[in-house]
Design a protein around this motif. Structure first.
Motif, PDB file in Angstrom:
ATOM      1  N   ILE A 252       0.827  -1.354   0.084  1.00 40.21           N
ATOM      2  CA  ILE A 252      -0.022   0.034  -0.024  1.00 40.21           C
ATOM      3  C   ILE A 252       0.972   1.326   0.074  1.00 40.21           C
ATOM      4  O   ILE A 252       1.971   1.247   0.421  1.00 40.21           O
ATOM      5  N   ALA A 253       0.519   2.171  -0.464  1.00 39.63           N
ATOM      6  CA  ALA A 253       1.057   3.660  -0.691  1.00 39.63           C
ATOM      7  C   ALA A 253       0.050   4.814  -0.507  1.00 39.63           C
ATOM      8  O   ALA A 253      -1.251   4.324  -0.655  1.00 39.63           O
ATOM      9  N   HIS A 254       0.424   5.769  -0.789  1.00 36.40           N
ATOM     10  CA  HIS A 254      -0.401   7.088  -0.765  1.00 36.40           C
ATOM     11  C   HIS A 254      -0.653   7.317  -2.265  1.00 36.40           C
ATOM     12  O   HIS A 254       0.242   7.237  -2.940  1.00 36.40           O
ATOM     13  N   SER A 255      -1.668   8.025  -2.282  1.00 32.58           N
ATOM     14  CA  SER A 255      -1.869   8.728  -3.899  1.00 32.58           C
ATOM     15  C   SER A 255      -0.883   9.860  -3.990  1.00 32.58           C
ATOM     16  O   SER A 255      -0.668  10.619  -2.945  1.00 32.58           O
ATOM     17  N   PRO A 256      -0.001   9.865  -4.915  1.00 30.44           N
ATOM     18  CA  PRO A 256       1.075  11.044  -4.849  1.00 30.44           C
ATOM     19  C   PRO A 256       0.564  12.372  -4.709  1.00 30.44           C
ATOM     20  O   PRO A 256      -0.522  12.660  -5.287  1.00 30.44           O
ATOM     21  N   GLY A 257       0.935  13.017  -3.659  1.00 25.58           N
ATOM     22  CA  GLY A 257       0.630  14.670  -3.541  1.00 25.58           C
ATOM     23  C   GLY A 257      -0.575  14.642  -2.475  1.00 25.58           C
ATOM     24  O   GLY A 257      -0.743  15.689  -1.913  1.00 25.58           O
ATOM     25  N   HIS A 258      -0.917  13.529  -1.993  1.00 30.98           N
ATOM     26  CA  HIS A 258      -2.142  13.230  -1.035  1.00 30.98           C
ATOM     27  C   HIS A 258      -1.501  12.775   0.192  1.00 30.98           C
ATOM     28  O   HIS A 258      -1.460  11.533   0.512  1.00 30.98           O
ATOM     29  N   MET A 259      -0.727  13.714   1.162  1.00 29.05           N
ATOM     30  CA  MET A 259      -0.194  13.281   2.175  1.00 29.05           C
ATOM     31  C   MET A 259      -0.708  13.330   3.581  1.00 29.05           C
ATOM     32  O   MET A 259      -1.869  13.482   3.688  1.00 29.05           O
ATOM     33  N   LEU A 260      -0.120  12.554   4.385  1.00 28.44           N
ATOM     34  CA  LEU A 260      -0.501  12.803   5.915  1.00 28.44           C
ATOM     35  C   LEU A 260       0.051  14.126   6.533  1.00 28.44           C
ATOM     36  O   LEU A 260       1.321  14.265   6.517  1.00 28.44           O
ATOM     37  N   VAL A 261      -0.661  14.963   7.072  1.00 32.30           N
ATOM     38  CA  VAL A 261      -0.488  16.004   7.793  1.00 32.30           C
ATOM     39  C   VAL A 261      -0.222  15.757   9.267  1.00 32.30           C
ATOM     40  O   VAL A 261      -1.222  15.201   9.985  1.00 32.30           O
ATOM     41  N   THR A 262       0.792  15.827   9.700  1.00 31.37           N
ATOM     42  CA  THR A 262       1.233  15.385  11.161  1.00 31.37           C
ATOM     43  C   THR A 262       1.247  16.702  12.160  1.00 31.37           C
ATOM     44  O   THR A 262       1.069  17.949  11.741  1.00 31.37           O
ATOM     45  N   ASP A 263       1.245  16.321  13.665  1.00 37.92           N
ATOM     46  CA  ASP A 263       1.238  17.222  14.317  1.00 37.92           C
ATOM     47  C   ASP A 263       2.835  17.902  14.561  1.00 37.92           C
ATOM     48  O   ASP A 263       3.106  18.875  15.341  1.00 37.92           O
ATOM     49  N   ARG A 264       3.773  17.085  13.853  1.00 42.57           N
ATOM     50  CA  ARG A 264       5.342  17.854  13.920  1.00 42.57           C
ATOM     51  C   ARG A 264       5.373  18.935  13.304  1.00 42.57           C
ATOM     52  O   ARG A 264       4.734  19.269  12.336  1.00 42.57           O
ATOM     53  N   LEU A 265       6.320  19.820  13.873  1.00 44.60           N
ATOM     54  CA  LEU A 265       6.621  20.931  13.144  1.00 44.60           C
ATOM     55  C   LEU A 265       7.781  21.074  12.287  1.00 44.60           C
ATOM     56  O   LEU A 265       8.735  20.443  12.494  1.00 44.60           O
ATOM     57  N   ASN A 266       7.760  21.602  11.302  1.00 39.05           N
ATOM     58  CA  ASN A 266       8.474  21.798  10.217  1.00 39.05           C
ATOM     59  C   ASN A 266       9.937  22.319  10.963  1.00 39.05           C
ATOM     60  O   ASN A 266      11.005  21.897  10.470  1.00 39.05           O
ATOM     61  N   ALA A 267       9.956  23.071  11.624  1.00 35.89           N
ATOM     62  CA  ALA A 267      10.891  23.812  12.480  1.00 35.89           C
ATOM     63  C   ALA A 267      11.834  22.673  13.178  1.00 35.89           C
ATOM     64  O   ALA A 267      13.083  22.955  13.439  1.00 35.89           O
ATOM     65  N   GLU A 268      11.320  21.555  13.469  1.00 31.19           N
ATOM     66  CA  GLU A 268      12.011  20.432  14.145  1.00 31.19           C
ATOM     67  C   GLU A 268      12.777  19.819  13.082  1.00 31.19           C
ATOM     68  O   GLU A 268      13.937  18.892  13.570  1.00 31.19           O
ATOM     69  N   LEU A 269      12.753  19.972  11.896  1.00 29.79           N
ATOM     70  CA  LEU A 269      13.400  19.225  10.617  1.00 29.79           C
ATOM     71  C   LEU A 269      14.620  20.096  10.250  1.00 29.79           C
ATOM     72  O   LEU A 269      15.566  19.640   9.748  1.00 29.79           O
ATOM     73  N   GLU A 270      14.664  21.521  10.630  1.00 25.15           N
ATOM     74  CA  GLU A 270      15.787  21.953  10.116  1.00 25.15           C
ATOM     75  C   GLU A 270      17.043  21.820  10.679  1.00 25.15           C
ATOM     76  O   GLU A 270      17.401  21.789  11.916  1.00 25.15           O
ATOM     77  N   GLY A 271      18.059  21.611  10.023  1.00 29.79           N
ATOM     78  CA  GLY A 271      19.287  21.256  10.234  1.00 29.79           C
ATOM     79  C   GLY A 271      19.583  19.817  10.797  1.00 29.79           C
ATOM     80  O   GLY A 271      20.622  19.451  11.081  1.00 29.79           O
ATOM     81  N   VAL A 272      18.283  19.168  10.378  1.00 31.90           N
ATOM     82  CA  VAL A 272      18.565  17.319  10.704  1.00 31.90           C
ATOM     83  C   VAL A 272      19.208  16.783   9.756  1.00 31.90           C
ATOM     84  O   VAL A 272      18.769  17.192   8.429  1.00 31.90           O
ATOM     85  N   SER A 273      20.294  15.811   9.807  1.00 38.05           N
ATOM     86  CA  SER A 273      20.528  15.072   8.812  1.00 38.05           C
ATOM     87  C   SER A 273      19.944  14.111   8.243  1.00 38.05           C
ATOM     88  O   SER A 273      18.895  13.241   9.033  1.00 38.05           O
ATOM     89  N   PRO A 274      19.826  13.695   6.975  1.00 35.55           N
ATOM     90  CA  PRO A 274      18.969  12.719   6.402  1.00 35.55           C
ATOM     91  C   PRO A 274      19.558  11.177   6.813  1.00 35.55           C
ATOM     92  O   PRO A 274      18.874  10.054   6.528  1.00 35.55           O
ATOM     93  N   SER A 275      20.874  11.326   7.320  1.00 31.74           N
ATOM     94  CA  SER A 275      21.365   9.914   7.730  1.00 31.74           C
ATOM     95  C   SER A 275      20.658   9.418   8.938  1.00 31.74           C
ATOM     96  O   SER A 275      20.789   8.057   9.207  1.00 31.74           O
ATOM     97  N   VAL A 276      19.915  10.024   9.815  1.00 24.31           N
ATOM     98  CA  VAL A 276      19.129   9.455  10.952  1.00 24.31           C
ATOM     99  C   VAL A 276      18.078   8.467  10.283  1.00 24.31           C
ATOM    100  O   VAL A 276      17.370   8.845   9.369  1.00 24.31           O
ATOM    101  N   ALA A 277      18.157   7.273  10.613  1.00 22.09           N
ATOM    102  CA  ALA A 277      17.492   6.192  10.132  1.00 22.09           C
ATOM    103  C   ALA A 277      15.988   6.411  10.476  1.00 22.09           C
ATOM    104  O   ALA A 277      15.283   6.002   9.258  1.00 22.09           O
ATOM    105  N   GLN A 278      15.633   6.903  11.443  1.00 21.06           N
ATOM    106  CA  GLN A 278      14.177   7.312  11.734  1.00 21.06           C
ATOM    107  C   GLN A 278      14.080   8.131  12.544  1.00 21.06           C
ATOM    108  O   GLN A 278      14.629   8.533  13.614  1.00 21.06           O
ATOM    109  N   LEU A 279      13.661   9.503  12.038  1.00 19.46           N
ATOM    110  CA  LEU A 279      13.979  10.662  12.723  1.00 19.46           C
ATOM    111  C   LEU A 279      12.959  10.858  13.984  1.00 19.46           C
ATOM    112  O   LEU A 279      13.527  11.135  15.198  1.00 19.46           O
ATOM    113  N   PHE A 280      11.705  10.474  13.993  1.00 16.92           N
ATOM    114  CA  PHE A 280      10.730  10.628  15.117  1.00 16.92           C
ATOM    115  C   PHE A 280      10.535   9.356  15.663  1.00 16.92           C
ATOM    116  O   PHE A 280      10.148   8.335  15.010  1.00 16.92           O
ATOM    117  N   ARG A 281      10.747   9.372  16.988  1.00 19.61           N
ATOM    118  CA  ARG A 281      10.538   8.098  17.746  1.00 19.61           C
ATOM    119  C   ARG A 281       9.736   8.101  18.857  1.00 19.61           C
ATOM    120  O   ARG A 281       9.440   9.109  19.502  1.00 19.61           O
TER     121      ARG A 281
END
Length: 281
Positions: A252-281
């Motif tokens: 299963i996947a989502h229809s492209p462009g039709h996303m999940l809107v989460t409670d997390r804030l974009n500000a939490e992502l600024e400066g975070v490396s993509p090498s983190v295997a799982q960002l939110f735990r």
């Protein structure tokens, strides 16, 4: 073409904004793309596979962190991402889904209630919609929001790192800008490496194996104004190409462009490396 209202009715920068967006989707009141909904909140792509191949799929995402940055992984059979939202049901909170059988797109349901199984593992994957707030704040254009349509997405000729049974070509999203705007956009989005980061290419589509910008494989085509060039970012639809290539009996996947809107804030992502295997735990 499905429409999306660029100006959202939800109040910005609060968890309630994201919850109201999810509830509207859950009730069937919003079935279109989610760009611009609940500004300030992280949006996520979706991939769901049976538990027996979930470890391999997670390794595939880790091996390809630019197009497939992991935000969260569910426990088998769990239809929630508790770390992404207090009242969140991944079976109902995407506007539209895609069900694959033996590698073929079988149906596009509005919820997963009739197909959900207890052996399924869900992956939330970063989305470029999350950095569009920063682009807009910098005065940069986001053409699909301006036009009220879905972002154009293209399958490139760039191979992902294979982790059998998963392999495939990288998908990119495109936003038209002038060369000067593209340079600024690269600096802005480079701060958000956990959701695809800086563009993978600016300029000639042929350098990515894209023949015709008017024919995206996913989403809607948008025009380039005089003096503009296409700017391409890695896209979280890449896992869908890998799911299809793996020819799993069920995914299963989502229809492209039709996303999940989460409670997390974009500000939490600024400066975070993509090498983190799982960002939110």
């Amino acid at each position: 073409m499905q429409s999306v209202t660029p100006s959202t009715p939800f109040p910005p920068d609060t968890a309630s904004a994201a919850l109201l967006a999810r509830l509207a989707i859950r009730r069937g009141e919003h079935r279109g793309p989610t760009a611009g909904l609940a500004p300030g909140h992280v949006q996520a792509n979706l991939a769901i596979v049976p538990a027996d191949v979930a470890p391999a799929f997670e390794r595939f995402c880790r091996a390809n962190p630019v197009p497939c940055p992991l935000l969260a992984v569910s426990q088998p059979g769990d239809h929630r991402f508790a770390e992404l939202g207090a009242d969140l049901d991944l079976r109902t909170d995407f506007p539209r889904y895609r069900v694959y059988r033996d590698g073929r797109l079988a149906e596009e349901p509005e919820d997963l209630l009739s197909v959900w199984r207890d052996d399924l593992v869900a992956f939330a994957i970063g989305c470029s919609f999350s950095f569009e707030e920063a682009l807009l704040a910098a005065g940069l254009p986001v053409r699909h929001i301006e036009r009220g349509c879905n972002v154009p997405m293209y399958v490139t000729d760039r191979d992902c790192v294979a982790v059998p049974p998963f392999a495939g070509r990288m998908v990119v999203s495109m936003r038209p800008m002038t060369p000067a705007q593209a340079e600024r956009a690269a600096a802005v989005t480079g701060r958000y490496a956990a959701v695809h980061g800086a563009p993978v290419h600016i300029g000639d589509p042929a350098a990515l194996g894209i023949r015709d910008l008017s024919q995206p494989e996913f989403g809607d085509a948008v025009p380039l104004a005089p003096g503009e060039v296409p700017v391409f970012w890695a896209c979280g639809v890449t896992p869908q190409v890998a799911l299809a290539a793996a020819r799993l009996p069920f995914a299963i996947a989502h229809s492209p462009g039709h996303m999940l809107v989460t409670d997390r804030l974009n500000a939490e992502l600024e400066g975070v490396s993509p090498s983190v295997a799982q960002l939110f735990r």
